[in-house]
Design a protein around this motif. Structure first.
Motif, PDB file in Angstrom:
ATOM      1  N   ALA A 383       0.825  -1.202   0.000  1.00 46.27           N
ATOM      2  CA  ALA A 383       0.000   0.000   0.000  1.00 46.27           C
ATOM      3  C   ALA A 383       0.862   1.257   0.000  1.00 46.27           C
ATOM      4  CB  ALA A 383      -0.931  -0.001   1.207  1.00 46.27           C
ATOM      5  N   SER A 384       1.949   1.230   0.768  1.00 42.59           N
ATOM      6  CA  SER A 384       2.841   2.392   0.802  1.00 42.59           C
ATOM      7  C   SER A 384       3.535   2.582  -0.533  1.00 42.59           C
ATOM      8  CB  SER A 384       3.867   2.236   1.925  1.00 42.59           C
ATOM      9  OG  SER A 384       3.234   2.257   3.191  1.00 42.59           O
ATOM     10  N   LEU A 385       3.881   1.471  -1.207  1.00 42.41           N
ATOM     11  CA  LEU A 385       4.489   1.552  -2.535  1.00 42.41           C
ATOM     12  C   LEU A 385       3.516   2.173  -3.526  1.00 42.41           C
ATOM     13  CD1 LEU A 385       6.912   0.861  -4.346  1.00 42.41           C
ATOM     14  CD2 LEU A 385       5.900  -1.408  -4.673  1.00 42.41           C
ATOM     15  N   ALA A 386       2.258   1.782  -3.458  1.00 41.18           N
ATOM     16  CA  ALA A 386       1.256   2.338  -4.374  1.00 41.18           C
ATOM     17  C   ALA A 386       1.119   3.844  -4.198  1.00 41.18           C
ATOM     18  CB  ALA A 386      -0.085   1.652  -4.148  1.00 41.18           C
ATOM     19  N   ARG A 387       1.372   4.337  -2.981  1.00 38.39           N
ATOM     20  CA  ARG A 387       1.254   5.768  -2.697  1.00 38.39           C
ATOM     21  C   ARG A 387       2.587   6.505  -2.836  1.00 38.39           C
ATOM     22  NH1 ARG A 387       0.206   7.045   2.568  1.00 38.39           N
ATOM     23  NH2 ARG A 387      -0.121   9.150   1.797  1.00 38.39           N
ATOM     24  N   ASN A 388       3.663   5.794  -3.203  1.00 40.65           N
ATOM     25  CA  ASN A 388       5.007   6.403  -3.217  1.00 40.65           C
ATOM     26  C   ASN A 388       5.325   7.011  -1.858  1.00 40.65           C
ATOM     27  OD1 ASN A 388       3.830   7.451  -6.287  1.00 40.65           O
ATOM     28  ND2 ASN A 388       5.584   6.081  -6.206  1.00 40.65           N
ATOM     29  N   ASP A 389       5.055   6.250  -0.783  1.00 45.22           N
ATOM     30  CA  ASP A 389       5.192   6.809   0.566  1.00 45.22           C
ATOM     31  C   ASP A 389       6.267   6.084   1.379  1.00 45.22           C
ATOM     32  OD1 ASP A 389       4.566   8.644   2.565  1.00 45.22           O
ATOM     33  OD2 ASP A 389       3.158   7.271   3.520  1.00 45.22           O
ATOM     34  N   GLY A 390       7.437   5.920   0.796  1.00 44.26           N
ATOM     35  CA  GLY A 390       8.516   5.229   1.493  1.00 44.26           C
ATOM     36  C   GLY A 390       8.951   5.911   2.769  1.00 44.26           C
ATOM     37  N   HIS A 391       9.079   7.232   2.728  1.00 45.90           N
ATOM     38  CA  HIS A 391       9.550   7.922   3.936  1.00 45.90           C
ATOM     39  C   HIS A 391       8.530   7.834   5.062  1.00 45.90           C
ATOM     40  CE1 HIS A 391      13.292   9.295   2.393  1.00 45.90           C
ATOM     41  NE2 HIS A 391      12.773  10.078   1.460  1.00 45.90           N
ATOM     42  N   GLY A 392       7.257   7.965   4.734  1.00 46.33           N
ATOM     43  CA  GLY A 392       6.233   7.821   5.760  1.00 46.33           C
ATOM     44  C   GLY A 392       6.265   6.432   6.382  1.00 46.33           C
ATOM     45  N   PHE A 393       6.467   5.403   5.566  1.00 43.88           N
ATOM     46  CA  PHE A 393       6.477   4.015   6.029  1.00 43.88           C
ATOM     47  C   PHE A 393       7.645   3.765   6.978  1.00 43.88           C
ATOM     48  CE2 PHE A 393       7.835  -0.383   5.689  1.00 43.88           C
ATOM     49  CZ  PHE A 393       6.655  -1.106   5.781  1.00 43.88           C
ATOM     50  N   PHE A 394       8.863   4.042   6.522  1.00 47.62           N
ATOM     51  CA  PHE A 394      10.036   3.698   7.318  1.00 47.62           C
ATOM     52  C   PHE A 394      10.217   4.609   8.529  1.00 47.62           C
ATOM     53  CE2 PHE A 394      11.084   1.635   3.261  1.00 47.62           C
ATOM     54  CZ  PHE A 394      11.342   0.359   3.737  1.00 47.62           C
ATOM     55  N   GLU A 395       9.752   5.844   8.436  1.00 51.73           N
ATOM     56  CA  GLU A 395       9.811   6.733   9.586  1.00 51.73           C
ATOM     57  C   GLU A 395       8.899   6.210  10.704  1.00 51.73           C
ATOM     58  OE1 GLU A 395      10.698  11.426   9.378  1.00 51.73           O
ATOM     59  OE2 GLU A 395       8.623  10.886   8.944  1.00 51.73           O
ATOM     60  N   ALA A 396       7.723   5.709  10.349  1.00 55.71           N
ATOM     61  CA  ALA A 396       6.797   5.169  11.335  1.00 55.71           C
ATOM     62  C   ALA A 396       7.402   3.969  12.068  1.00 55.71           C
ATOM     63  CB  ALA A 396       5.486   4.775  10.662  1.00 55.71           C
ATOM     64  N   LEU A 397       8.238   3.192  11.371  1.00 56.78           N
ATOM     65  CA  LEU A 397       8.876   2.030  11.979  1.00 56.78           C
ATOM     66  C   LEU A 397      10.156   2.369  12.739  1.00 56.78           C
ATOM     67  CD1 LEU A 397       6.848   0.574  10.063  1.00 56.78           C
ATOM     68  CD2 LEU A 397       8.646  -1.112   9.629  1.00 56.78           C
ATOM     69  N   GLY A 398      10.621   3.617  12.608  1.00 54.06           N
ATOM     70  CA  GLY A 398      11.888   3.998  13.237  1.00 54.06           C
ATOM     71  C   GLY A 398      13.098   3.484  12.493  1.00 54.06           C
ATOM     72  N   ASP A 399      12.937   3.179  11.213  1.00 56.54           N
ATOM     73  CA  ASP A 399      14.015   2.583  10.422  1.00 56.54           C
ATOM     74  C   ASP A 399      14.612   3.530   9.384  1.00 56.54           C
ATOM     75  OD1 ASP A 399      13.806   0.214  11.792  1.00 56.54           O
ATOM     76  OD2 ASP A 399      12.419  -0.691  10.357  1.00 56.54           O
ATOM     77  N   ALA A 400      14.281   4.815   9.472  1.00 59.60           N
ATOM     78  CA  ALA A 400      14.880   5.787   8.555  1.00 59.60           C
ATOM     79  C   ALA A 400      16.362   5.955   8.856  1.00 59.60           C
ATOM     80  CB  ALA A 400      14.160   7.133   8.672  1.00 59.60           C
ATOM     81  N   VAL A 401      17.136   6.249   7.825  1.00 60.82           N
ATOM     82  CA  VAL A 401      18.559   6.584   7.975  1.00 60.82           C
ATOM     83  C   VAL A 401      18.693   8.090   7.790  1.00 60.82           C
ATOM     84  CG1 VAL A 401      20.867   6.298   7.007  1.00 60.82           C
ATOM     85  CG2 VAL A 401      19.327   4.330   7.154  1.00 60.82           C
ATOM     86  N   VAL A 402      19.038   8.777   8.866  1.00 62.42           N
ATOM     87  CA  VAL A 402      19.147  10.235   8.853  1.00 62.42           C
ATOM     88  C   VAL A 402      20.582  10.610   9.196  1.00 62.42           C
ATOM     89  CG1 VAL A 402      18.302  12.401   9.794  1.00 62.42           C
ATOM     90  CG2 VAL A 402      16.739  10.460   9.549  1.00 62.42           C
ATOM     91  N   THR A 403      21.273  11.221   8.246  1.00 59.80           N
ATOM     92  CA  THR A 403      22.680  11.577   8.431  1.00 59.80           C
ATOM     93  C   THR A 403      22.905  13.076   8.559  1.00 59.80           C
ATOM     94  OG1 THR A 403      23.059  11.738   6.051  1.00 59.80           O
ATOM     95  CG2 THR A 403      23.387   9.580   7.065  1.00 59.80           C
ATOM     96  N   GLY A 404      21.944  13.881   8.084  1.00 56.41           N
ATOM     97  CA  GLY A 404      22.224  15.289   7.862  1.00 56.41           C
ATOM     98  C   GLY A 404      23.072  15.422   6.608  1.00 56.41           C
TER      99      GLY A 404
END
Length: 419
Positions: A383-404
């Protein structure tokens, strides 16, 4: 090996560190000239490159570089201007004018150091005569969501510009021009790094127009007239103002992948570099990578586990939904949907500049437990792929990679670990 997610994050960190201008730039500098040395440049790594030049250059220097907002670095002799990316703004337009002014009136005894890295195309936003910044912004926005490959986008950009497509080098004539490049493009073609401001361009206005038509992009009337008339022709091979090009690669995607492979090898995980120039729709590349990972897990082919599949390049996203996209997280959504929680397969995908799409998020990590953890939150990969919502998906799981801002840019980094 440590926990898989931590291992993958360290691979990414090793790849980024290998592309740091402070590590690699100084050995590519030329000898000082008899006359003046002017430093100009553009890209997400431009400020860090300028800082590295200041640290290593033995004589007097001055100049100006333009980088993305938040990607500046402290310098003392080379001015740093920040502007918008990926959609250009007035700050980039003004910086481009200032760069052309800085290289005007030079002599054969002078040297221009051009510091070019990915992102420079949007940052060097000076429109061709007869076009406006609004024209360029409209075309850029449409290109970014069209699914066009980076080479196609840059072909169009070169023909709407007053500084790209060899025009900057022509403006430096008769001074010597040395271009130091950090590559963010598949194949490391200098013409496509920041749309080749110091490189002769064999493509034409007709080519640019064909790309826009192929991707069904609506363009302003002035842009169509500009291209149809041929007024946007760039500087072509053989133009005497370019002389003999002196192009020096400071960092490339392959260098970053090799650094990650070396780390994996030291930790007892066999690396396999699949390529540094993978292109295509991110979701399709994700499906293909899932197939390869499954083959390793089931058959030990193309190599036995434990191993890590490394790749770079620049995929594309044809935006269909209203989510928070980004090509690296789009890749991971498709990979995860195809793997469906396959045990022992983990992945990371992230942009080495720290920015995936329009978000200040580099990318994300994926594990066998991702589908179940997502379901507990009412989310699904498909469902997230259909919406092009990768950042919303992985941020909700706490799995985003944030480096600055990493202050470099050698494109996307992908690692798939089969434990």
């Amino acid at each position: 090996m440590t926990e898989p997610g931590d291992f993958l994050r360290r691979l990414f960190a090793a790849a980024v560190a290998a592309a740091d201008p402070a590590v690699s730039l100084a050995r590519h500098l030329p000898e000082p000239p008899r006359g003046r040395t002017i430093v100009v440049g553009a890209g997400k790594a431009a400020a860090a490159m300028a800082r590295a030049v200041e640290a290593a250059w033995p004589g007097e220097i001055s100049g100006l570089v333009v980088t993305r907002y938040g990607h500046g670095a402290p310098t003392t002799r080379i001015a740093v201007v920040e502007a918008a990316h990926p959609v250009p703004d007035a700050a980039g337009e003004a910086a481009s004018k200032a760069i052309l002014e800085a290289v005007a009136g030079l002599t054969p005894d002078d040297l221009v150091l051009c510091l070019i890295s990915g992102g420079g195309s949007a940052l060097l936003s000076l429109p061709a005569p007869g076009l406006t910044l609004a024209d360029k912004q409209a075309v850029n926005r449409a290109l970014l969501t069209s699914g066009a490959a980076i080479g196609e986008m840059n072909c169009v950009r070169r023909h709407l510009s007053a500084i790209k497509g060899g025009r900057l080098a022509a403006a430096c004539h008769p001074a010597r021009v040395v271009t130091l490049l950090i590559s963010d493009t598949p194949g490391d073609d200098p013409l496509d790094i920041a749309s080749g401001p110091t490189v002769a361009d064999p493509t034409t206005c007709a080519d640019a127009l064909a790309i826009l038509e192929r991707h069904r992009i609506e363009i302003p009337v002035a842009v169509r007239a500009h291209l149809e008339s041929g007024a946007g022709e760039s500087v072509k091979p053989g133009d005497p103002r370019l002389g003999t090009p002196d192009l020096r690669m400071v960092a490339t995607p392959l260098m970053a992948l090799q650094a990650a492979a070396d780390l994996a090898q030291r930790e007892g995980i066999t690396p396999c570099i699949l390529g540094d120039a993978l292109e295509g729709e991110a979701r399709e590349v994700g499906k293909v990578m899932a197939g390869i990972a499954r083959s390793v897990a089931a058959h030990g082919l193309p190599l036995p586990r434990p191993c890590v599949l490394l790749s770079g390049g620049e995929t594309t996203v044809s935006v269909r939904g209203d989510g928070r996209g980004g090509r690296n997280v789009e890749f991971l959504l498709a990979l995860g949907a195809a793997l469906n929680g396959h045990p022992g397969i983990h992945a990371i995908a992230a942009d080495t500049d720290g920015v995936d799409g329009l978000e200040e998020i580099a990318g994300a990590v994926l594990g066998p437990d991702t589908p179940a953890r997502a379901a507990a939150l009412g989310l699904s990969l498909a469902a997230s792929l259909a919406r092009n919502d990768g950042h919303g998906f992985f941020e909700a799981l706490g799995d985003a990679v944030v480096t600055g801002p990493t202050l470099t840019n050698v494109n996307d980094f992908r690692a798939v670990l089969i434990a």
